[in-house]
Scaffold this active site. Sequence first.
Site, PDB file in Angstrom:
ATOM      1  N   TRP A   1     -60.380 -75.477 -34.828  1.00 36.80           N
ATOM      2  CA  TRP A   1     -59.884 -76.853 -34.645  1.00 36.80           C
ATOM      3  C   TRP A   1     -60.870 -77.711 -33.876  1.00 36.80           C
ATOM      4  CZ3 TRP A   1     -56.765 -77.770 -38.232  1.00 36.80           C
ATOM      5  CH2 TRP A   1     -55.812 -76.835 -38.642  1.00 36.80           C
TER       6      TRP A   1
ATOM      7  N   LYS B   1     -45.765 -77.334 -33.946  1.00 33.74           N
ATOM      8  CA  LYS B   1     -45.965 -76.042 -33.295  1.00 33.74           C
ATOM      9  C   LYS B   1     -44.901 -75.839 -32.209  1.00 33.74           C
ATOM     10  CE  LYS B   1     -49.850 -75.831 -35.638  1.00 33.74           C
ATOM     11  NZ  LYS B   1     -51.134 -76.448 -35.327  1.00 33.74           N
TER      12      LYS B   1
ATOM     13  N   ASP C   1     -56.870 -81.785 -27.417  1.00 29.32           N
ATOM     14  CA  ASP C   1     -55.918 -81.421 -28.471  1.00 29.32           C
ATOM     15  C   ASP C   1     -54.985 -80.369 -27.874  1.00 29.32           C
ATOM     16  OD1 ASP C   1     -54.594 -80.362 -30.653  1.00 29.32           O
ATOM     17  OD2 ASP C   1     -56.397 -80.050 -31.868  1.00 29.32           O
TER      18      ASP C   1
HETATM   19  C1  LIG Z   1     -52.319 -76.996 -36.222  1.00 29.42           C
HETATM   20  C2  LIG Z   1     -53.395 -77.596 -35.398  1.00 29.42           C
HETATM   21  C3  LIG Z   1     -54.087 -78.741 -35.811  1.00 29.42           C
HETATM   22  C4  LIG Z   1     -53.870 -79.393 -37.128  1.00 29.42           C
HETATM   23  O1  LIG Z   1     -52.681 -80.030 -37.162  1.00 29.42           O
HETATM   24  P1  LIG Z   1     -52.153 -80.793 -38.455  1.00 29.42           P
HETATM   25  O2  LIG Z   1     -50.930 -81.437 -37.894  1.00 29.42           O
HETATM   26  O3  LIG Z   1     -51.878 -79.773 -39.499  1.00 29.42           O
HETATM   27  O4  LIG Z   1     -53.184 -81.776 -38.853  1.00 29.42           O
HETATM   28  C5  LIG Z   1     -55.035 -79.261 -34.954  1.00 29.42           C
HETATM   29  N1  LIG Z   1     -55.299 -78.691 -33.768  1.00 29.42           N
HETATM   30  C6  LIG Z   1     -54.655 -77.588 -33.351  1.00 29.42           C
HETATM   31  C7  LIG Z   1     -54.991 -77.002 -32.030  1.00 29.42           C
HETATM   32  C8  LIG Z   1     -53.685 -77.005 -34.164  1.00 29.42           C
HETATM   33  O5  LIG Z   1     -53.048 -75.910 -33.737  1.00 29.42           O
END
Ligand SMILES: *Cc1c(COP(=O)(O)O)cnc(C)c1O
Length: 372
Positions: A102, A195, A171
């Site tokens: 990511w 998540k 993030d």
């Molecule tokens: C799942 C995830 C993403 C991507 O998220 P989307 O909503 O599918 O675009 C980005 N960063 C992290 C850390 C993730 O776990």
Amino acid sequence: MSRVYNFSAGPSCLPEEVLKECAAEMLDYNGTGQSVMEMSHRSKAFEPIIQDAEAMVRKLMKVPDNYKVLFLQGGGSTQFAMVAQNLGIHTGKAAYIETGVWAKKAAAEAKHLGIDVDIIASSKDKGYSYIPKVEKIEGDYDYAYICFNNTIMGTHYEYIPETGNIPLVADISSCVLSEPIDVSKFGILYAGAQKNLAPAGVTLVIIREDLITDTPRPGTPTMLTYKTHADADSMYNTPPCYTIYVLGKVLHWIEKNGGAEGMLKRNQEKAEYLYNFLDSSDFFRATAEKGSRSLMNVPFLTKYSTGSEDEAAKAKEKEINDKFVKEAAAAGLVNLKGHRLVGGMRASIYNAMTLDGVKALVEFMKKFAAEN
Ligand SMILES: *Cc1c(COP(=O)(O)O)cnc(C)c1O
């Protein structure tokens, strides 16, 4: 009705209480004779729903007054672009710490949009199994970027880099509200909701007001400009209404269970239970290094993952992994297949996963180890 223990990395399990409330209100929300799915986002019934969700984020995360809380769409992945377009406007340079998929995707998107990206540290040397120690970030960067919890690699920052005047962007898609976090240390925090917070469809963004510019990089679409959404209180266009409604319910569930501090306690208990077992097992092992381990995502391998290039050994490894995932599912423990980049298995044990679920997994693992 029989519910499984769902270890999916995302979308992932939600608190059962919340699902039951949603079900009870499905046909008639609060005496309106409508489902929240069917309501105008400008209606009297919906307004308090989005306002309450924002108030709860502010309360649970102790968001300072000089930050905006936004509910956007496009997932975490769209934030890779929005961060670059809205912050990369002075020197056009940004510092990224590379800790896995990511973080790499975020850096690649910034580069794609013309940002001069410096990878100032990386844990690539050991397959991203740890978080590099970068106490201090200095330079003429418009922003510095980290992925706070690495969903695929199962790693998590145990510190926050010092960046002085450089806005720090994190993030927190896979660790939001799993623990207390000092929002004031960051310029932007963002999280796709699927998540730890809600079903897929909404992205939580917490942004310091002075970073909300009306002059993003040239060519930035209106929808990718934070100011558009900040000025309209996340109602510039139709927000993902139903997802925001579920998010609100999850936030109240978190509050009832002790808030961010309560979640940390609950998550530490679950993670310790699983890691203690993995560390004491001669059949299974965790892939993430101690000192960098995620409380949310736990990738693990079996003794048949030897790193050998021998075809027979690789076939045996795959056979065991497939067998594990299949037999676990039959025992009501689902979505344990590992990410192809790490191999093996991965148990995602977000806020809504119970200690009972983790104990059931460990019991299954003991049995599997004895039989194989
Ligand atoms: C799942 C995830 C993403 C991507 O998220 P989307 O909503 O599918 O675009 C980005 N960063 C992290 C850390 C993730 O776990």
